[in-house]
Write an enzyme that holds these catalytic residues in place. Structure first.
Site, PDB file in Angstrom:
ATOM      1  CG  HIS A   1      -1.441  17.060  53.750  1.00 52.77           C
ATOM      2  ND1 HIS A   1      -0.797  16.739  54.917  1.00 52.77           N
ATOM      3  CD2 HIS A   1      -1.237  18.395  53.576  1.00 52.77           C
ATOM      4  CE1 HIS A   1      -0.236  17.821  55.426  1.00 52.77           C
ATOM      5  NE2 HIS A   1      -0.480  18.845  54.610  1.00 52.77           N
TER       6      HIS A   1
ATOM      7  CD  GLU B   1      -0.454  20.716  57.475  1.00 51.63           C
ATOM      8  OE1 GLU B   1       0.658  20.229  57.681  1.00 51.63           O
ATOM      9  OE2 GLU B   1      -0.781  21.195  56.379  1.00 51.63           O
TER      10      GLU B   1
ATOM     11  CG  HIS C   1       3.456  20.748  61.702  1.00 48.89           C
ATOM     12  ND1 HIS C   1       4.405  21.502  61.061  1.00 48.89           N
ATOM     13  CD2 HIS C   1       2.568  20.362  60.745  1.00 48.89           C
ATOM     14  CE1 HIS C   1       4.102  21.594  59.775  1.00 48.89           C
ATOM     15  NE2 HIS C   1       2.991  20.896  59.554  1.00 48.89           N
TER      16      HIS C   1
ATOM     17  CG  HIS D   1       3.998  16.459  56.479  1.00 49.63           C
ATOM     18  ND1 HIS D   1       4.499  16.604  57.751  1.00 49.63           N
ATOM     19  CD2 HIS D   1       3.338  17.607  56.217  1.00 49.63           C
ATOM     20  CE1 HIS D   1       4.163  17.771  58.233  1.00 49.63           C
ATOM     21  NE2 HIS D   1       3.448  18.407  57.323  1.00 49.63           N
TER      22      HIS D   1
ATOM     23  CG  ASN E   1       9.028  16.147  55.515  1.00 50.83           C
ATOM     24  OD1 ASN E   1       8.506  15.437  54.669  1.00 50.83           O
ATOM     25  ND2 ASN E   1      10.300  16.512  55.429  1.00 50.83           N
TER      26      ASN E   1
ATOM     27  CG  ASP F   1       8.830  16.812  47.027  1.00 49.34           C
ATOM     28  OD1 ASP F   1       9.541  16.039  47.706  1.00 49.34           O
ATOM     29  OD2 ASP F   1       8.590  17.984  47.369  1.00 49.34           O
TER      30      ASP F   1
ATOM     31  CB  ILE G   1      12.285  18.391  47.139  1.00 48.98           C
ATOM     32  CG1 ILE G   1      12.617  18.628  45.657  1.00 48.98           C
ATOM     33  CG2 ILE G   1      12.691  19.595  47.991  1.00 48.98           C
ATOM     34  CD1 ILE G   1      11.836  19.738  45.005  1.00 48.98           C
TER      35      ILE G   1
ATOM     36  CG  ASP H   1       2.455  19.491  52.375  1.00 52.76           C
ATOM     37  OD1 ASP H   1       1.420  20.154  52.568  1.00 52.76           O
ATOM     38  OD2 ASP H   1       3.469  19.611  53.078  1.00 52.76           O
TER      39      ASP H   1
ATOM     40  CB  ILE I   1      10.886  22.525  52.863  1.00 51.87           C
ATOM     41  CG1 ILE I   1      12.289  22.245  52.317  1.00 51.87           C
ATOM     42  CG2 ILE I   1       9.845  21.939  51.903  1.00 51.87           C
ATOM     43  CD1 ILE I   1      12.596  20.776  52.122  1.00 51.87           C
TER      44      ILE I   1
END
Length: 375
Positions: free
Chosen positions: A52, A121, A186, A207, A210, A239, A241, A265, A298
């Site tokens: 991904h 995606e 999502h 992910h 997120n 990461d 973040i 990602d 992000i």
């Protein structure tokens, strides 16, 4: 080629000191040439598998050109990713089909990672959790559109992101369960709906944490639903973040090291400096590895998979064996390429890395040839 004195990541997910032989681009019992690499005090790990990510070096998979995929694949190989499964975005049907066909036609050169799959995606995502996907192109789930994309891709689509609460979401997951691995993504789905999606065949989570509801004590959402299903696996971006280290450690405890998959990602800014870039037709501002839309949302990561693995070990304090497994074996198993990638075993593609105790990249061997040598 023979690599001697290395601490080799074995099929039991442990490190053991032994020699590794390579013959005709494959790991082998013995070798017929005299090339020897002394890997004393180094770790030998399988090449990484990123299932991904979106791009690097100023290019995106959705560019749909041979130059874009070639540049991306060359960069990925240089940082230790031997097999790639780049992701599409929520864009026009024409753009998605173009990217898929371009992926089908790609042939890796000697210094490029092999394209082993495509991650679809979008466009089957939720308007409420669109993240950096382009809301103008969101569509309700459609087996017909997936099959059209899969035909363009020559069967390369391995993962399909889907918000199960979308109209026709559960039905599409069930219809396609024998054709592609559906991934909860999502989404605004609550725990009960996520459980139904997993039961219908969506046994992968895009992910984790997120673009989905948080893990709450009265509604644990998709995160809790996936943890409760032993056959469900989860991607995670390390990461430093996207997710706090404590939440990353909690995810590995909930799911276990066998079900967690490190992804980058990453978007086109990876490998480049701070500046303005693009993702899915939207402007992205990158500063100090943080990629955001103009709204502040992000927008993917600006960190490659090798560095995510290093961060997961050095900063997030996960065991080295755990992060190596999550960046190599687990993703290869997830998309069905474990017969060629994911471990250092005889008969598999001889792509591997040599790293030191601080997880610095010392060498990259790609399909039996040294392409990076920092020894």
């Amino acid at each position: 080629m023979k690599i001697i004195n290395a601490n080799v990541f074995n099929s039991d997910f442990r490190f053991e000191q032994k020699d590794v032989c390579i013959e005709n681009g494959l790991f082998a019992q013995s070798t017929s040439d005299n090339e020897v690499i002394d890997a004393k005090d180094l770790y030998a790990i399988p090449s990484l598998v990123d299932i991904h990510f979106h791009g690097s070096m100023g290019y995106d998979f959705m560019d749909g050109t041979p130059e874009a995929v070639g540049t991306i694949a060359r960069y990925q190989a240089s940082i230790g990713v031997g097999a790639i499964c780049p992701a599409t975005m929520t864009m026009s049907e024409e753009d998605i089909l173009k990217a898929c066909e371009n992926g089908k036609n790609f042939k890796a050169q000697d210094d490029m990672a092999e394209l082993v799959g495509i991650n679809m995606e979008g466009p089957f995502v939720s308007h409420q959790k669109v993240g950096a996907q382009n809301p103008a192109f969101v569509q309700k789930p459609s087996a017909e559109l997936f099959r059209k994309a899969q035909k363009a891709a020559g069967g390369l689509i391995k993962l399909m992101a889907i918000a199960p609460e979308s109209e026709g979401g559960l039905e599409t997951i069930s219809t396609l369960k024998d054709e592609v691995l559906s991934s909860i993504a999502h989404t605004t789905a609550n725990y009960e709906l996520a459980c139904r999606a997993i039961a219908a065949g969506a046994t992968h989570i895009t992910h984790l944490y997120n673009a989905m509801p948080p893990l709450a004590h009265r509604d644990p959402g998709p995160i809790g639903a996936g943890a409760d299903a032993p056959w469900c696996e989860a991607e995670i971006i390390c990461d430093n973040i996207h997710i706090h280290p404590s939440a990353v450690r909690a995810a590995f405890r909930m799911y276990g090291p066998e079900r967690m998959i490190l992804i980058s990602d990453s978007m086109m800014a990876v490998g480049l400096e701070n500046g303005d870039y693009e993702l899915g037709g939207q402007k992205v501002i990158v500063k100090d590895r943080k990629a955001t839309l103009e709204s502040g949302t992000i927008a993917g990561s600006a960190t490659n998979l090798f560095d995510c693995m290093k961060i997961a070990h050095k900063i997030m304090r996960l065991p080295l064996s755990t992060v190596v497994r999550a960046a190599s074996y687990n993703p290869a198993r997830s998309i069905g390429v474990l017969d060629k990638y994911g471990s250092i075993e005889n008969g598999k593609v001889a792509s591997m890395l040599l790293i030191d105790k601080d997880v610095n990249l010392k060498a990259v061997i790609l399909r039996g040839k040294v392409i990076v040598n920092n020894l």
